[in-house]
Design a protein around this motif. Sequence first.
Motif, short mmCIF file in Angstrom:
data_model
loop_
_atom_site.label_atom_id
_atom_site.label_comp_id
_atom_site.label_asym_id
_atom_site.label_seq_id
_atom_site.Cartn_x
_atom_site.Cartn_y
_atom_site.Cartn_z
N THR A 168 -84.07 -68.33 -4.71
CA THR A 168 -85.60 -68.05 -4.01
C THR A 168 -86.59 -67.54 -5.16
O THR A 168 -86.21 -67.44 -6.44
CB THR A 168 -85.60 -67.33 -2.82
OG1 THR A 168 -86.98 -67.39 -2.16
CG2 THR A 168 -85.32 -65.98 -3.11
N ALA A 169 -87.80 -67.30 -4.69
CA ALA A 169 -88.74 -66.78 -5.66
C ALA A 169 -88.33 -65.22 -5.95
O ALA A 169 -87.71 -64.51 -5.11
CB ALA A 169 -90.05 -66.56 -4.96
N GLU A 192 -93.58 -70.23 -6.24
CA GLU A 192 -93.23 -69.18 -7.35
C GLU A 192 -91.82 -69.31 -7.79
O GLU A 192 -91.64 -69.51 -9.27
CB GLU A 192 -93.25 -67.73 -6.72
CG GLU A 192 -93.01 -66.91 -7.61
CD GLU A 192 -92.77 -65.50 -6.92
OE1 GLU A 192 -92.13 -64.38 -7.59
OE2 GLU A 192 -93.22 -65.45 -5.65
N MET A 193 -90.86 -69.94 -7.01
CA MET A 193 -89.54 -70.39 -7.56
C MET A 193 -89.70 -71.42 -8.28
O MET A 193 -88.94 -71.51 -9.29
CB MET A 193 -88.70 -70.64 -6.43
CG MET A 193 -87.31 -71.03 -6.74
SD MET A 193 -86.14 -71.28 -5.29
CE MET A 193 -86.82 -72.44 -4.02
N THR A 248 -90.78 -70.39 -11.74
CA THR A 248 -89.61 -69.68 -12.30
C THR A 248 -88.73 -70.64 -13.07
O THR A 248 -88.27 -70.36 -14.30
CB THR A 248 -88.96 -68.70 -11.44
OG1 THR A 248 -89.90 -67.72 -10.83
CG2 THR A 248 -87.97 -68.05 -12.22
N ASN A 259 -77.60 -71.14 -8.72
CA ASN A 259 -79.04 -71.11 -8.19
C ASN A 259 -79.76 -69.75 -8.34
O ASN A 259 -78.99 -68.80 -8.22
CB ASN A 259 -78.96 -71.47 -6.84
CG ASN A 259 -78.90 -72.91 -6.33
OD1 ASN A 259 -79.26 -73.93 -7.42
ND2 ASN A 259 -78.29 -73.20 -5.13
N GLN A 278 -81.39 -60.99 -8.89
CA GLN A 278 -81.79 -62.36 -9.36
C GLN A 278 -81.82 -61.81 -11.04
O GLN A 278 -81.22 -62.94 -11.96
CB GLN A 278 -83.17 -62.65 -9.11
CG GLN A 278 -83.40 -63.90 -9.41
CD GLN A 278 -84.75 -64.63 -8.86
OE1 GLN A 278 -86.02 -63.79 -9.04
NE2 GLN A 278 -84.68 -65.54 -7.99
N PHE A 316 -86.22 -62.14 -3.49
CA PHE A 316 -84.81 -62.49 -3.66
C PHE A 316 -84.10 -61.13 -2.79
O PHE A 316 -82.94 -61.50 -2.33
CB PHE A 316 -84.43 -62.17 -5.18
CG PHE A 316 -82.93 -62.44 -5.28
CD1 PHE A 316 -82.43 -63.80 -5.55
CD2 PHE A 316 -81.94 -61.25 -5.55
CE1 PHE A 316 -81.33 -63.81 -5.74
CE2 PHE A 316 -80.71 -61.56 -5.64
CZ PHE A 316 -80.40 -62.74 -5.87
N GLN A 328 -94.24 -68.63 -2.11
CA GLN A 328 -92.94 -68.28 -2.70
C GLN A 328 -92.12 -69.37 -3.05
O GLN A 328 -91.31 -69.03 -4.15
CB GLN A 328 -92.39 -67.29 -1.90
CG GLN A 328 -93.01 -65.78 -1.69
CD GLN A 328 -92.56 -65.03 -0.92
OE1 GLN A 328 -92.35 -65.44 0.36
NE2 GLN A 328 -92.17 -63.61 -1.12
N ARG A 329 -92.11 -70.46 -2.44
CA ARG A 329 -91.39 -71.60 -3.03
C ARG A 329 -92.08 -72.22 -4.30
O ARG A 329 -91.26 -72.66 -5.27
CB ARG A 329 -91.80 -72.76 -1.89
CG ARG A 329 -90.76 -72.49 -0.70
CD ARG A 329 -90.97 -73.57 0.47
NE ARG A 329 -90.51 -72.99 1.65
CZ ARG A 329 -91.09 -73.60 2.90
NH1 ARG A 329 -91.91 -74.61 2.80
NH2 ARG A 329 -90.72 -72.86 3.94
N GLU A 383 -89.23 -67.33 3.59
CA GLU A 383 -90.10 -67.32 2.48
C GLU A 383 -91.28 -68.07 2.90
O GLU A 383 -91.49 -68.82 3.54
CB GLU A 383 -89.59 -67.78 1.18
CG GLU A 383 -89.48 -69.45 0.97
CD GLU A 383 -88.63 -69.98 1.84
OE1 GLU A 383 -88.79 -71.33 1.98
OE2 GLU A 383 -87.42 -69.25 2.18
N GLY A 396 -82.59 -73.60 -5.66
CA GLY A 396 -82.63 -72.72 -4.38
C GLY A 396 -82.57 -73.32 -3.11
O GLY A 396 -82.40 -74.50 -2.76
#
Length: 320
Positions: free
Chosen positions: A167-168, A215-216, A219, A164, A181, A172, A212-213, A208, A202
């Motif tokens: 997170t974003a 953003e994850m 990513t 995992n 990360q 992190f 930001q979720r 968060e 994640g």
Amino acid sequence: MSILNLANDIINGYRISDKDDLSIFSSCNICDLTKGADLIRTHYNKNTVELCTILNAKSGKCSENCKYCAQSAHYNTFCEVYPFMDCDAIVAKAMDNYNEGVNHFALVTAGRALSGSDFEKCLDAFKTIHSKCPGLKLCASLGLLSKEQYSLLKDAGVTRIHNNIETAPSFFESVCTSHSQKDKFEAISNAKMAGLDVCSGGIIGMGESFNQRLEMALTLSKMHIMSVPINVLIPIKGTPFENLPRLSEDEILRTIASFKFINPEANIRLAGGRILLNNAGKEAFCSGASASITGNMLTTSGYTIKSDYQMLNSLDRKVI
């Protein structure tokens, strides 16, 4: 643009990027959002669900300081501690799951990276399972490994690794400082170079923001991850996150559905924290999820293979 129109655009090939206005995911009607995610799920994943089981093969005394984790040696959580399990016990567990109809089996170990004699034992276990359980797909979640180690795992019958990103990128360091990360990204790259598939997602609910979720999710999309587990934090006494509030079901479903919009071809996988959802997460399977961990999680209880089969059969889903 409505969220349902966006769902149809994604079905027709459009892909969301960080140049898009992502506020639609937090502002739109949740029923429309989950309906759109289910349309995307139906298009890309049909009516199949991928079930996997995990075995915690080495528990506790982890050197890393991830603030959510009961297995970290930095916190007093009274987590069960034991060394790498006996090979025969691991093989027996895999065969039990295999005979119950699960097609994916993963070994998970605590620690920064499995190494030395423990890694050799792990290879032996995978080789034995691979020979005794034809068709069972094997996954390894063993920390930050080298390309050479991943190549050895592939030779032992492993087809997928799990790691995992948690997170974003922007959050992190609020979760972990004992590794970065970037270390995670490097391990994932090593696995890909060794020819292995990657499962990476994640945890949500660690403080968060919703952005930001997203953003994850973006990513993971840029990394072309095809198996994306979403864990929901269950605050564990003794960890720095013990007093965080639990997420509501609506917030969890909004996150799952948004991840499906951003990662349309991936299996969005229910992982830890399903206990926070009603009916074992049945609604999540109509909100973009097309995979799940079944049986017990690492340090929190899960659902049985039998009960998950019954629930998925009621939704006319085929387990693969």
